[in-house]
Structures are given as structure tokens and as C-alpha cells.
Design an enzyme around this catalytic site. Structure first.
Site, short mmCIF file in Angstrom:
data_model
loop_
_atom_site.label_atom_id
_atom_site.label_comp_id
_atom_site.label_asym_id
_atom_site.label_seq_id
_atom_site.Cartn_x
_atom_site.Cartn_y
_atom_site.Cartn_z
N ASP A 1 1.17 1.83 -4.18
CA ASP A 1 0.29 0.69 -4.48
C ASP A 1 1.15 -0.41 -5.08
O ASP A 1 1.89 -0.19 -6.03
CB ASP A 1 -0.84 1.09 -5.43
CG ASP A 1 -1.98 0.08 -5.33
OD1 ASP A 1 -2.33 -0.32 -4.20
OD2 ASP A 1 -2.48 -0.36 -6.37
N SER A 2 1.06 -1.59 -4.47
CA SER A 2 1.95 -2.69 -4.86
C SER A 2 1.14 -3.94 -5.13
O SER A 2 0.01 -4.09 -4.66
CB SER A 2 2.93 -3.00 -3.71
OG SER A 2 3.68 -1.86 -3.41
N HIS B 1 11.32 -4.03 -5.55
CA HIS B 1 10.41 -3.16 -6.29
C HIS B 1 10.25 -1.81 -5.60
O HIS B 1 10.37 -0.77 -6.21
CB HIS B 1 9.05 -3.88 -6.38
CG HIS B 1 8.59 -4.42 -5.04
ND1 HIS B 1 9.34 -5.29 -4.30
CD2 HIS B 1 7.50 -4.15 -4.28
CE1 HIS B 1 8.72 -5.56 -3.17
NE2 HIS B 1 7.60 -4.87 -3.13
N ARG B 2 9.99 -1.82 -4.29
CA ARG B 2 9.78 -0.55 -3.59
C ARG B 2 11.07 0.25 -3.52
O ARG B 2 11.06 1.47 -3.70
CB ARG B 2 9.24 -0.81 -2.16
CG ARG B 2 8.97 0.48 -1.37
CD ARG B 2 8.08 0.26 -0.16
NE ARG B 2 6.81 -0.31 -0.56
CZ ARG B 2 6.53 -1.61 -0.46
NH1 ARG B 2 7.41 -2.45 0.07
NH2 ARG B 2 5.37 -2.07 -0.89
N ASN C 1 0.18 0.49 6.33
CA ASN C 1 1.22 -0.53 6.44
C ASN C 1 2.55 0.07 6.95
O ASN C 1 3.28 0.70 6.17
CB ASN C 1 1.40 -1.15 5.05
CG ASN C 1 2.36 -2.30 5.03
OD1 ASN C 1 3.27 -2.38 5.84
ND2 ASN C 1 2.17 -3.21 4.08
N GLU D 1 -9.87 3.34 -2.97
CA GLU D 1 -9.05 2.64 -3.96
C GLU D 1 -9.93 2.27 -5.15
O GLU D 1 -10.86 1.48 -5.01
CB GLU D 1 -8.42 1.39 -3.34
CG GLU D 1 -6.91 1.45 -3.45
CD GLU D 1 -6.21 0.23 -2.90
OE1 GLU D 1 -6.41 -0.88 -3.42
OE2 GLU D 1 -5.45 0.42 -1.93
P1 ITT Z 1 -1.90 0.33 2.03
O1 ITT Z 1 -2.78 0.11 0.80
O2 ITT Z 1 -2.63 0.91 3.19
O3 ITT Z 1 -0.66 1.09 1.70
P2 ITT Z 1 -1.42 -2.53 1.88
O4 ITT Z 1 -0.51 -3.39 2.68
O5 ITT Z 1 -2.83 -3.01 1.66
O6 ITT Z 1 -1.39 -1.09 2.56
P3 ITT Z 1 -0.93 -2.72 -1.01
O7 ITT Z 1 -2.35 -2.73 -1.42
O8 ITT Z 1 0.02 -1.90 -1.82
O9 ITT Z 1 -0.74 -2.22 0.49
O10 ITT Z 1 -0.33 -4.18 -0.95
C1 ITT Z 1 -0.96 -5.28 -1.54
C2 ITT Z 1 -0.56 -6.52 -0.79
O11 ITT Z 1 0.78 -6.83 -1.12
C3 ITT Z 1 -0.64 -6.44 0.73
O12 ITT Z 1 -1.10 -7.68 1.21
C4 ITT Z 1 0.79 -6.18 1.15
O13 ITT Z 1 1.06 -6.74 2.42
C5 ITT Z 1 1.56 -6.91 0.05
N1 ITT Z 1 2.83 -6.24 -0.21
C6 ITT Z 1 3.03 -4.99 -0.65
N2 ITT Z 1 4.34 -4.72 -0.73
C7 ITT Z 1 4.98 -5.83 -0.32
C8 ITT Z 1 6.32 -6.18 -0.14
O14 ITT Z 1 7.31 -5.32 -0.36
N3 ITT Z 1 6.61 -7.40 0.31
C9 ITT Z 1 5.63 -8.29 0.57
N4 ITT Z 1 4.34 -8.05 0.45
C10 ITT Z 1 4.01 -6.82 0.01
#
Ligand code: ITT
Length: 180
Positions: A63-64, A163-164, A8, A32
Site C-alpha cells: 500500500d503506497s 520508497h518501494r 498494478n 481496503e
Molecule cells: P493495488 O492497490 O491494487 O496494489 P494501486 O495502484 O491502487 O494498486 P496503491 O493504492 O498502493 O496501489 O497506490 C496508490 C496510488 O499511488 C495509485 O494511483 C498508484 O498508481 C500510485 N503509486 C503507487 N506507487 C507508486 C509509485 O512507485 N510511483 C508512482 N505512483 C505510485
């Protein structure tokens, strides 16, 4: 060099505000694990990715998840899957059918180097609304904080309250203290 292990580019853009231009995106698909605990997922991912990263450089994994109050924290750790399958409009419709529109974003950033793994957490509380704004990524257009969606903010504005941003600020402080 600090390798940010993610698919991302939006995450990497936000991280550069705290960690500088030394941050490089490392597009590596770590395994994961299935868990309700973001810290567990991020820490294991960071440990695995460090083995795969070039040289001896440290890595970070983020991880979010989006945790909707009225849906008992759904989609949480499954936010990526739900984003792909349902999309943000359908998530917003699900929440609009409930009385409570409150939600929180949570992030765990895991940093791994030769000494081990450290995790840093951040949380932002807001409201799910109809999509607005062209910035950001993921769920940003439907997440409103203080009257503005994350997608209507610049990257710096979002980092100040997100959060980030909170997790990255803790990591940057920790790196700073350690290097003294
Ligand atoms: P990676 O695992 O490769 O880092 P990802 O986008 O899949 O990429 P996550 O699993 O951490 O990352 O994210 C879970 C979902 O939440 C995913 O659909 C992201 O686009 C979304 N997300 C994460 N952080 C966000 C943010 O700051 N604002 C909006 N959406 C977010």
C-alpha cells in the site's frame, strides 16, 4: 511461489528485482479499510488475501501513497482515488500554486504466511514537477528525485532510490535471514 496481491503490474515488475521470478501477480480485490495508516491497510489486506490465495503460499500486499508537504500530506492514503478522479496533471497544478513543492512517497509492504504478518516500510523524498518521462506508472512523471523524474528512470534506477525499493530490500533481507 510468492503471490503479489495487486491490480498494478508496475509494482510486480519492481518487486521481481528483489524477490526474483517466483513473484506472481495475484489480482484479488481485498477490502481496503479506511485508515490514515498505510501499515494498517496493508497488513489487513495481506491477512485477508492469504486466505484467498491458492495453496499455502505466502502473499505480499503493497500500500503506497504520495504525501504532498504543502497539502498537509494529501492525497496520502487516498492517492489511488485522487489519481483516478483528478489525474496527475491536476495534482501537479494544485501543488504548483503553493510555495513548497516538496513531497514524499511512502510504501508499506506486508508479507503474510502461516506464521503471521510482517510489514516493511520505505520512503522517498522529492519534488512535484510538470510531467516528464514515459516509464514507471502512477504519479512517476510528476515526482522528481535528484533532478530526474521517476518516469525518466529505468526500473532498476527507480528501485535504487524509491520508497518501494527500500521496503522490498528490507523484506528481501528479512527473508534471507529467516531462511538461514
Ligand atoms: P493495488 O492497490 O491494487 O496494489 P494501486 O495502484 O491502487 O494498486 P496503491 O493504492 O498502493 O496501489 O497506490 C496508490 C496510488 O499511488 C495509485 O494511483 C498508484 O498508481 C500510485 N503509486 C503507487 N506507487 C507508486 C509509485 O512507485 N510511483 C508512482 N505512483 C505510485
Amino acid at each position: 511461489m510468492l503471490h503479489f496481491v495487486t491490480t498494478n503490474p508496475g509494482k510486480v515488475r519492481e518487486a521481481r528485482d528483489y524477490l526474483g521470478d517466483d513473484v506472481r501477480q495475484f489480482d484479488y480485490d481485498y477490502a481496503e479499510i479506511q485508515s490514515d495508516d498505510l501499515a494498517d491497510i496493508a497488513a489487513r489486506g495481506a491477512r485477508e488475501a492469504r486466505e484467498a490465495a491458492p495453496g499455502d503460499d505466502p502473499v505480499i500486499v503493497d500500500d503506497s501513497g504520495l504525501f504532498v508537504d504543502a497539502l498537509d500530506g494529501f492525497p496520502g492514503p487516498y492517492s489511488s482515488y485522487v489519481h483516478e478522479r483528478l489525474g496527475i496533471e491536476r495534482v501537479q497544478e494544485l501543488v504548483a500554486a503553493e510555495d513548497d513543492h516538496g513531497a514524499a512517497f511512502e510504501t508499506v509492504v506486508a508479507y503474510a504466511d502461516g506464521d503471521g504478518v510482517e510489514t516493511f516500510t520505505g520512503r522517498a523524498e522529492g519534488t512535484i514537477v510538470s510531467p516528464r518521462g514515459d516509464g514507471g506508472f502512477g504519479y512517476d512523471p510528476i515526482f522528481e528525485y535528484g533532478g530526474t523524474t521517476f518516469a525518466e528512470m529505468t526500473s532498476e534506477e527507480k528501485n535504487d532510490v524509491s520508497h518501494r525499493g527500500a521496503a522490498l530490500a528490507k523484506l528481501a533481507d528479512w527473508l534471507d535471514t529467516r531462511s538461514r
